[in-house]
Design an enzyme around this catalytic site. Sequence first.
Site, PDB file in Angstrom:
ATOM      1  N   LEU A  60       1.693   3.327  -2.068  1.00  0.00           N
ATOM      2  CA  LEU A  60       1.147   4.804  -2.719  1.00  0.00           C
ATOM      3  C   LEU A  60      -0.059   5.488  -2.061  1.00  0.00           C
ATOM      4  O   LEU A  60      -0.393   6.285  -2.559  1.00  0.00           O
ATOM      5  CB  LEU A  60       1.111   4.442  -3.967  1.00  0.00           C
ATOM      6  CG  LEU A  60       1.983   4.165  -5.076  1.00  0.00           C
ATOM      7  CD1 LEU A  60       2.036   3.854  -6.395  1.00  0.00           C
ATOM      8  CD2 LEU A  60       3.260   5.007  -4.789  1.00  0.00           C
ATOM      9  N   GLY A  61      -0.354   4.962  -1.106  1.00  0.00           N
ATOM     10  CA  GLY A  61      -1.224   5.424  -0.046  1.00  0.00           C
ATOM     11  C   GLY A  61      -0.944   6.408   0.762  1.00  0.00           C
ATOM     12  O   GLY A  61       0.021   7.087   0.703  1.00  0.00           O
TER      13      GLY A  61
ATOM     14  N   GLY B 268       0.844  -1.328  -0.203  1.00  0.00           N
ATOM     15  CA  GLY B 268      -0.039  -0.009  -0.061  1.00  0.00           C
ATOM     16  C   GLY B 268       0.883   1.212  -0.072  1.00  0.00           C
ATOM     17  O   GLY B 268       0.327   2.223   0.707  1.00  0.00           O
TER      18      GLY B 268
ATOM     19  N   ILE C  27      -0.979  -2.026  -5.498  1.00  0.00           N
ATOM     20  CA  ILE C  27      -1.675  -2.765  -6.293  1.00  0.00           C
ATOM     21  C   ILE C  27      -1.652  -2.157  -7.738  1.00  0.00           C
ATOM     22  O   ILE C  27      -1.870  -2.752  -8.897  1.00  0.00           O
ATOM     23  CB  ILE C  27      -3.128  -2.896  -5.834  1.00  0.00           C
ATOM     24  CG1 ILE C  27      -3.925  -3.876  -6.572  1.00  0.00           C
ATOM     25  CG2 ILE C  27      -3.772  -1.562  -5.760  1.00  0.00           C
ATOM     26  CD1 ILE C  27      -5.416  -4.237  -6.057  1.00  0.00           C
TER      27      ILE C  27
ATOM     28  N   LYS D 291     -10.104  -4.556  12.008  1.00  0.00           N
ATOM     29  CA  LYS D 291      -8.932  -4.008  12.986  1.00  0.00           C
ATOM     30  C   LYS D 291      -8.896  -5.051  14.238  1.00  0.00           C
ATOM     31  O   LYS D 291      -7.665  -5.397  14.706  1.00  0.00           O
ATOM     32  CB  LYS D 291      -9.052  -2.806  13.178  1.00  0.00           C
ATOM     33  CG  LYS D 291      -8.900  -1.924  12.224  1.00  0.00           C
ATOM     34  CD  LYS D 291      -7.573  -2.023  11.425  1.00  0.00           C
ATOM     35  CE  LYS D 291      -7.221  -1.273  10.236  1.00  0.00           C
ATOM     36  NZ  LYS D 291      -5.856  -1.556   9.600  1.00  0.00           N
TER      37      LYS D 291
ATOM     38  N   TYR E  30     -14.824  -1.907   9.231  1.00  0.00           N
ATOM     39  CA  TYR E  30     -13.528  -1.771   9.440  1.00  0.00           C
ATOM     40  C   TYR E  30     -13.006  -1.783  10.720  1.00  0.00           C
ATOM     41  O   TYR E  30     -11.999  -2.602  11.151  1.00  0.00           O
ATOM     42  CB  TYR E  30     -13.421  -0.280   9.045  1.00  0.00           C
ATOM     43  CG  TYR E  30     -11.970   0.282   9.093  1.00  0.00           C
ATOM     44  CD1 TYR E  30     -11.016   0.136   8.395  1.00  0.00           C
ATOM     45  CD2 TYR E  30     -11.836   1.326  10.095  1.00  0.00           C
ATOM     46  CE1 TYR E  30      -9.791   0.635   8.721  1.00  0.00           C
ATOM     47  CE2 TYR E  30     -10.564   2.007  10.293  1.00  0.00           C
ATOM     48  CZ  TYR E  30      -9.315   1.642   9.561  1.00  0.00           C
ATOM     49  OH  TYR E  30      -8.196   2.150   9.604  1.00  0.00           O
TER      50      TYR E  30
HETATM   51  C1  AKB Z   1     -10.624   6.342   9.161  1.00  0.00           C
HETATM   52  O1  AKB Z   1     -11.208   7.269   9.605  1.00  0.00           O
HETATM   53  O2  AKB Z   1     -11.286   5.297   8.805  1.00  0.00           O
HETATM   54  C2  AKB Z   1      -9.124   6.019   9.583  1.00  0.00           C
HETATM   55  C3  AKB Z   1      -9.063   5.653  10.957  1.00  0.00           C
HETATM   56  C4  AKB Z   1      -9.256   6.563  12.049  1.00  0.00           C
HETATM   57  O3  AKB Z   1      -8.529   4.526  10.936  1.00  0.00           O
HETATM   58  N1  AKB Z   1      -8.424   7.618   9.513  1.00  0.00           N
END
Ligand code: AKB
Length: 317
Positions: free
Chosen positions: A10-11, A8, A35, A146, A142
Amino acid sequence: MRKILITGALGQIGSELVMYMRNIYGNENVIASNITADGSKKVLESGPFEIVNVLNPQQIADAVNKYKVNTIVHLASILSAVGEANPVAAWNLNMGGLFNVLEVAKENGCSVFTPSSIAAFGPSTPKDKTPQDTVQRPSTMYGITKVSGELLCDYYFKRFNVDVRGVRFPGLISYETLPGGGTTDYAVHIYYEAIKNKKYTSYIKEGTYMDMMYMPDALEAIVKLIEADPKRLKHRNAFNVTSMSFEPEEIAREIKKHIPEFVMDYDVDPIRQGIADSWPNSLDDSAAREEWDWNPKYDLAAMTKDMLEKLSVKLGK
Ligand code: AKB
Protein backbone atom coordinates in the site's frame (compact mmCIF):
# COMPACT_ATOMS: atom_id res chain seq x y z
CA MET A 1 2.61 -19.45 -13.61
CA ARG A 2 3.89 -16.84 -11.20
CA LYS A 3 2.22 -16.41 -7.81
CA ILE A 4 3.52 -13.15 -6.46
CA LEU A 5 3.47 -11.80 -2.89
CA ILE A 6 4.13 -8.05 -2.61
CA THR A 7 5.12 -6.63 0.80
CA GLY A 8 4.55 -2.95 1.53
CA ALA A 9 1.85 -3.13 -1.13
CA LEU A 10 0.00 0.00 0.00
CA GLY A 11 3.07 2.26 -0.25
CA GLN A 12 4.12 4.55 -3.11
CA ILE A 13 5.50 1.80 -5.37
CA GLY A 14 3.32 -1.05 -4.13
CA SER A 15 -0.04 0.60 -4.71
CA GLU A 16 0.80 0.96 -8.42
CA LEU A 17 2.85 -2.22 -8.82
CA VAL A 18 0.01 -4.41 -7.54
CA MET A 19 -2.36 -3.09 -10.21
CA TYR A 20 0.31 -3.25 -12.92
CA MET A 21 1.18 -6.85 -12.06
CA ARG A 22 -2.47 -7.94 -11.69
CA ASN A 23 -2.98 -6.71 -15.20
CA ILE A 24 -0.11 -8.88 -16.47
CA TYR A 25 -0.34 -12.00 -14.28
CA GLY A 26 -4.04 -12.01 -13.29
CA ASN A 27 -5.74 -10.58 -10.19
CA GLU A 28 -5.69 -13.84 -8.21
CA ASN A 29 -1.96 -14.37 -8.82
CA VAL A 30 -0.79 -11.15 -7.19
CA ILE A 31 -1.20 -11.12 -3.41
CA ALA A 32 -0.92 -7.67 -1.89
CA SER A 33 0.28 -7.48 1.71
CA ASN A 34 0.90 -4.63 4.11
CA ILE A 35 1.32 -3.96 7.82
CA THR A 36 -2.12 -2.28 7.89
CA ALA A 37 -5.11 -2.34 5.53
CA ASP A 38 -4.97 1.42 5.24
CA GLY A 39 -4.61 2.59 1.61
CA SER A 40 -5.63 2.16 -2.02
CA LYS A 41 -9.18 0.79 -2.37
CA LYS A 42 -8.27 -0.43 -5.87
CA VAL A 43 -5.54 -2.67 -4.41
CA LEU A 44 -7.69 -3.89 -1.53
CA GLU A 45 -10.70 -4.69 -3.69
CA SER A 46 -9.21 -6.09 -6.90
CA GLY A 47 -7.54 -9.24 -5.54
CA PRO A 48 -6.14 -11.06 -2.50
CA PHE A 49 -4.83 -9.00 0.41
CA GLU A 50 -3.11 -10.15 3.62
CA ILE A 51 -1.85 -8.30 6.68
CA VAL A 52 1.90 -9.03 6.81
CA ASN A 53 4.36 -7.40 9.18
CA VAL A 54 7.71 -8.28 7.61
CA LEU A 55 9.28 -8.35 11.07
CA ASN A 56 7.15 -11.43 11.73
CA PRO A 57 8.60 -14.25 9.57
CA GLN A 58 5.64 -16.53 10.31
CA GLN A 59 3.24 -14.05 8.73
CA ILE A 60 5.37 -14.00 5.56
CA ALA A 61 5.59 -17.81 5.51
CA ASP A 62 1.83 -18.17 6.11
CA ALA A 63 1.02 -15.93 3.12
CA VAL A 64 3.54 -17.81 0.94
CA ASN A 65 2.04 -21.19 1.89
CA LYS A 66 -1.60 -20.10 1.71
CA TYR A 67 -1.27 -18.85 -1.89
CA LYS A 68 1.58 -21.16 -3.07
CA VAL A 69 3.69 -18.09 -3.76
CA ASN A 70 6.84 -18.55 -5.89
CA THR A 71 7.93 -14.89 -6.23
CA ILE A 72 8.23 -12.30 -3.46
CA VAL A 73 8.50 -8.59 -4.27
CA HIS A 74 9.75 -7.04 -1.06
CA LEU A 75 9.01 -3.31 -0.84
CA ALA A 76 8.37 -2.64 2.88
CA SER A 77 11.09 -0.22 3.93
CA ILE A 78 11.80 3.03 5.80
CA LEU A 79 13.13 5.78 3.48
CA SER A 80 16.07 8.16 3.95
CA ALA A 81 14.63 11.17 5.80
CA VAL A 82 12.52 9.10 8.21
CA GLY A 83 15.52 6.79 8.61
CA GLU A 84 17.70 9.70 9.75
CA ALA A 85 15.02 10.74 12.25
CA ASN A 86 14.83 7.17 13.58
CA PRO A 87 17.95 5.16 12.67
CA VAL A 88 17.13 2.27 15.00
CA ALA A 89 13.74 1.69 13.39
CA ALA A 90 15.33 1.98 9.91
CA TRP A 91 17.97 -0.64 10.73
CA ASN A 92 15.44 -2.98 12.34
CA LEU A 93 12.83 -2.79 9.61
CA ASN A 94 15.07 -2.61 6.56
CA MET A 95 17.49 -5.33 7.64
CA GLY A 96 15.10 -7.49 9.68
CA GLY A 97 12.40 -7.43 7.01
CA LEU A 98 14.79 -8.31 4.20
CA PHE A 99 16.41 -11.07 6.22
CA ASN A 100 13.01 -12.62 7.01
CA VAL A 101 11.92 -12.44 3.36
CA LEU A 102 15.15 -14.08 2.17
CA GLU A 103 14.86 -16.85 4.75
CA VAL A 104 11.24 -17.59 3.79
CA ALA A 105 12.25 -17.51 0.11
CA LYS A 106 15.09 -19.96 0.76
CA GLU A 107 12.83 -22.38 2.66
CA ASN A 108 10.04 -22.23 0.07
CA GLY A 109 11.94 -22.02 -3.23
CA CYS A 110 10.76 -18.48 -4.04
CA SER A 111 12.56 -15.93 -6.15
CA VAL A 112 12.82 -12.38 -4.76
CA PHE A 113 12.85 -8.86 -6.16
CA THR A 114 13.80 -6.04 -3.79
CA PRO A 115 14.87 -2.48 -4.56
CA SER A 116 18.08 -0.84 -3.44
CA SER A 117 18.54 2.90 -3.97
CA ILE A 118 20.89 5.69 -5.05
CA ALA A 119 21.26 6.02 -1.26
CA ALA A 120 23.61 3.02 -1.37
CA PHE A 121 26.27 5.51 -2.54
CA GLY A 122 27.99 8.13 -0.40
CA PRO A 123 30.23 11.20 -0.43
CA SER A 124 33.31 9.27 -1.60
CA THR A 125 31.48 7.73 -4.61
CA PRO A 126 32.20 9.34 -8.02
CA LYS A 127 29.37 11.89 -8.33
CA ASP A 128 28.74 12.06 -12.06
CA LYS A 129 27.75 9.06 -14.16
CA THR A 130 28.30 6.94 -11.05
CA PRO A 131 29.45 3.51 -12.27
CA GLN A 132 27.60 0.27 -11.57
CA ASP A 133 30.51 -1.10 -9.53
CA THR A 134 32.19 1.57 -7.44
CA VAL A 135 32.89 2.87 -3.91
CA GLN A 136 29.87 2.47 -1.60
CA ARG A 137 30.37 4.21 1.75
CA PRO A 138 26.97 5.86 2.44
CA SER A 139 26.60 8.33 5.31
CA THR A 140 22.92 7.70 6.14
CA MET A 141 21.34 4.81 8.04
CA TYR A 142 19.01 4.21 5.08
CA GLY A 143 22.02 3.97 2.77
CA ILE A 144 23.81 1.64 5.15
CA THR A 145 20.79 -0.68 5.16
CA LYS A 146 20.69 -0.53 1.35
CA VAL A 147 24.36 -1.53 0.89
CA SER A 148 24.01 -4.23 3.55
CA GLY A 149 20.85 -5.41 1.81
CA GLU A 150 22.64 -5.60 -1.55
CA LEU A 151 25.34 -7.77 0.05
CA LEU A 152 22.78 -9.95 1.80
CA CYS A 153 20.93 -10.51 -1.48
CA ASP A 154 24.18 -11.48 -3.25
CA TYR A 155 24.94 -13.84 -0.38
CA TYR A 156 21.57 -15.63 -0.58
CA PHE A 157 22.03 -16.10 -4.32
CA LYS A 158 25.61 -17.37 -4.13
CA ARG A 159 25.25 -19.45 -0.96
CA PHE A 160 21.66 -20.75 -1.26
CA ASN A 161 20.86 -20.19 -4.94
CA VAL A 162 17.87 -17.95 -4.13
CA ASP A 163 17.13 -16.02 -7.33
CA VAL A 164 17.27 -12.49 -5.87
CA ARG A 165 17.18 -9.53 -8.24
CA GLY A 166 17.02 -5.78 -7.73
CA VAL A 167 17.65 -2.27 -8.97
CA ARG A 168 18.98 0.90 -7.35
CA PHE A 169 15.99 3.19 -7.70
CA PRO A 170 16.44 6.96 -7.90
CA GLY A 171 13.70 9.30 -6.63
CA LEU A 172 10.36 8.00 -7.89
CA ILE A 173 7.72 10.47 -9.03
CA SER A 174 4.07 9.43 -9.10
CA TYR A 175 0.53 10.72 -8.59
CA GLU A 176 -1.33 7.73 -7.04
CA THR A 177 0.21 7.46 -3.57
CA LEU A 178 2.55 9.94 -1.87
CA PRO A 179 6.08 8.80 -1.00
CA GLY A 180 6.69 8.12 2.66
CA GLY A 181 9.55 10.26 3.95
CA GLY A 182 12.37 10.31 1.41
CA THR A 183 14.81 13.05 0.39
CA THR A 184 13.66 13.12 -3.24
CA ASP A 185 9.99 13.66 -2.22
CA TYR A 186 10.23 17.37 -3.12
CA ALA A 187 10.00 16.35 -6.76
CA VAL A 188 6.54 14.88 -6.07
CA HIS A 189 5.27 17.60 -3.71
CA ILE A 190 6.16 20.34 -6.20
CA TYR A 191 3.53 19.05 -8.66
CA TYR A 192 0.79 18.88 -6.00
CA GLU A 193 1.58 22.43 -4.83
CA ALA A 194 1.85 23.75 -8.39
CA ILE A 195 -1.70 22.59 -9.06
CA LYS A 196 -3.18 23.50 -5.67
CA ASN A 197 -1.41 26.83 -4.90
CA LYS A 198 0.76 27.72 -7.91
CA LYS A 199 3.76 28.00 -5.61
CA TYR A 200 6.22 25.72 -3.87
CA THR A 201 8.89 26.15 -1.20
CA SER A 202 11.72 23.72 -1.86
CA TYR A 203 13.63 22.15 1.02
CA ILE A 204 16.35 21.17 -1.47
CA LYS A 205 18.78 23.87 -2.55
CA GLU A 206 19.10 25.27 -6.08
CA GLY A 207 21.78 23.41 -8.05
CA THR A 208 21.33 20.05 -6.26
CA TYR A 209 21.16 17.33 -8.89
CA MET A 210 19.60 13.95 -8.11
CA ASP A 211 18.47 11.09 -10.34
CA MET A 212 14.73 10.65 -10.77
CA MET A 213 12.28 8.37 -12.56
CA TYR A 214 8.58 8.44 -13.42
CA MET A 215 6.60 5.55 -11.90
CA PRO A 216 5.54 3.88 -15.20
CA ASP A 217 9.22 3.34 -16.04
CA ALA A 218 9.89 2.00 -12.52
CA LEU A 219 7.06 -0.53 -12.83
CA GLU A 220 8.32 -1.67 -16.20
CA ALA A 221 11.86 -2.03 -14.78
CA ILE A 222 10.64 -4.33 -12.00
CA VAL A 223 8.77 -6.71 -14.30
CA LYS A 224 11.47 -6.63 -16.99
CA LEU A 225 14.17 -7.60 -14.50
CA ILE A 226 12.03 -10.29 -12.84
CA GLU A 227 11.40 -11.82 -16.28
CA ALA A 228 14.95 -11.30 -17.61
CA ASP A 229 16.87 -14.30 -18.93
CA PRO A 230 19.18 -15.31 -16.03
CA LYS A 231 21.90 -16.32 -18.49
CA ARG A 232 22.29 -12.66 -19.48
CA LEU A 233 22.57 -11.34 -15.91
CA LYS A 234 26.10 -10.65 -14.81
CA HIS A 235 25.04 -8.48 -11.86
CA ARG A 236 21.57 -9.76 -10.89
CA ASN A 237 21.28 -7.42 -7.87
CA ALA A 238 21.38 -3.68 -7.42
CA PHE A 239 21.39 -2.51 -11.05
CA ASN A 240 21.81 1.24 -11.49
CA VAL A 241 18.70 2.56 -13.26
CA THR A 242 17.79 6.14 -14.05
CA SER A 243 15.65 8.18 -16.43
CA MET A 244 16.68 11.77 -15.73
CA SER A 245 18.73 13.95 -13.43
CA PHE A 246 17.64 17.49 -12.55
CA GLU A 247 17.88 20.22 -9.93
CA PRO A 248 14.89 22.12 -8.45
CA GLU A 249 15.13 25.06 -10.91
CA GLU A 250 14.80 22.71 -13.88
CA ILE A 251 11.62 21.05 -12.66
CA ALA A 252 10.18 24.48 -11.76
CA ARG A 253 10.99 25.76 -15.29
CA GLU A 254 9.26 22.75 -16.82
CA ILE A 255 6.14 23.29 -14.66
CA LYS A 256 6.05 26.98 -15.66
CA LYS A 257 5.63 25.93 -19.30
CA HIS A 258 2.20 24.57 -18.26
CA ILE A 259 1.40 26.91 -15.32
CA PRO A 260 3.07 30.27 -16.14
CA GLU A 261 2.08 31.82 -12.76
CA PHE A 262 3.98 29.09 -10.85
CA VAL A 263 6.68 30.41 -8.49
CA MET A 264 9.20 28.60 -6.32
CA ASP A 265 11.29 29.77 -3.39
CA TYR A 266 13.58 27.97 -0.95
CA ASP A 267 13.65 27.09 2.73
CA VAL A 268 16.46 24.54 2.81
CA ASP A 269 16.24 21.69 5.31
CA PRO A 270 19.82 20.95 6.41
CA ILE A 271 19.11 17.26 7.13
CA ARG A 272 17.60 16.42 3.75
CA GLN A 273 20.05 18.73 1.96
CA GLY A 274 22.94 16.88 3.64
CA ILE A 275 21.52 13.57 2.48
CA ALA A 276 21.07 14.86 -1.09
CA ASP A 277 24.64 16.23 -1.12
CA SER A 278 25.98 12.78 -0.23
CA TRP A 279 24.24 11.11 -3.21
CA PRO A 280 25.29 10.97 -6.87
CA ASN A 281 24.32 13.68 -9.36
CA SER A 282 23.67 11.07 -12.03
CA LEU A 283 24.05 7.32 -12.55
CA ASP A 284 25.55 5.22 -15.32
CA ASP A 285 22.87 2.60 -16.03
CA SER A 286 24.60 0.87 -18.96
CA ALA A 287 24.77 -2.53 -17.17
CA ALA A 288 20.94 -2.59 -16.91
CA ARG A 289 20.65 -1.56 -20.57
CA GLU A 290 23.05 -4.30 -21.68
CA GLU A 291 21.91 -7.14 -19.43
CA TRP A 292 18.10 -6.81 -19.54
CA ASP A 293 17.33 -4.09 -22.09
CA TRP A 294 16.42 -1.33 -19.62
CA ASN A 295 15.14 1.58 -21.68
CA PRO A 296 13.05 4.25 -19.89
CA LYS A 297 10.42 6.20 -21.82
CA TYR A 298 9.85 9.35 -19.76
CA ASP A 299 12.12 12.40 -19.59
CA LEU A 300 11.41 15.53 -17.52
CA ALA A 301 9.18 17.13 -20.17
CA ALA A 302 7.05 14.02 -20.83
CA MET A 303 6.75 13.27 -17.12
CA THR A 304 5.73 16.85 -16.23
CA LYS A 305 3.01 16.94 -18.87
CA ASP A 306 1.58 13.60 -17.69
CA MET A 307 1.90 14.37 -13.96
CA LEU A 308 0.09 17.71 -14.31
CA GLU A 309 -2.68 16.17 -16.41
CA LYS A 310 -3.23 13.21 -14.07
CA LEU A 311 -2.97 15.25 -10.88
CA SER A 312 -5.36 17.94 -12.13
CA VAL A 313 -7.99 15.23 -12.58
CA LYS A 314 -7.19 13.66 -9.20
CA LEU A 315 -7.32 16.99 -7.34
CA GLY A 316 -10.38 18.18 -9.28
CA LYS A 317 -8.59 21.32 -10.59
C1 AKB B 1 14.55 8.59 -0.70
O1 AKB B 1 14.63 9.78 -1.06
O2 AKB B 1 14.85 8.19 0.43
C2 AKB B 1 14.12 7.57 -1.73
C3 AKB B 1 15.31 6.95 -2.39
C4 AKB B 1 16.09 7.71 -3.37
O3 AKB B 1 15.62 5.81 -2.12
N1 AKB B 1 13.28 8.17 -2.69
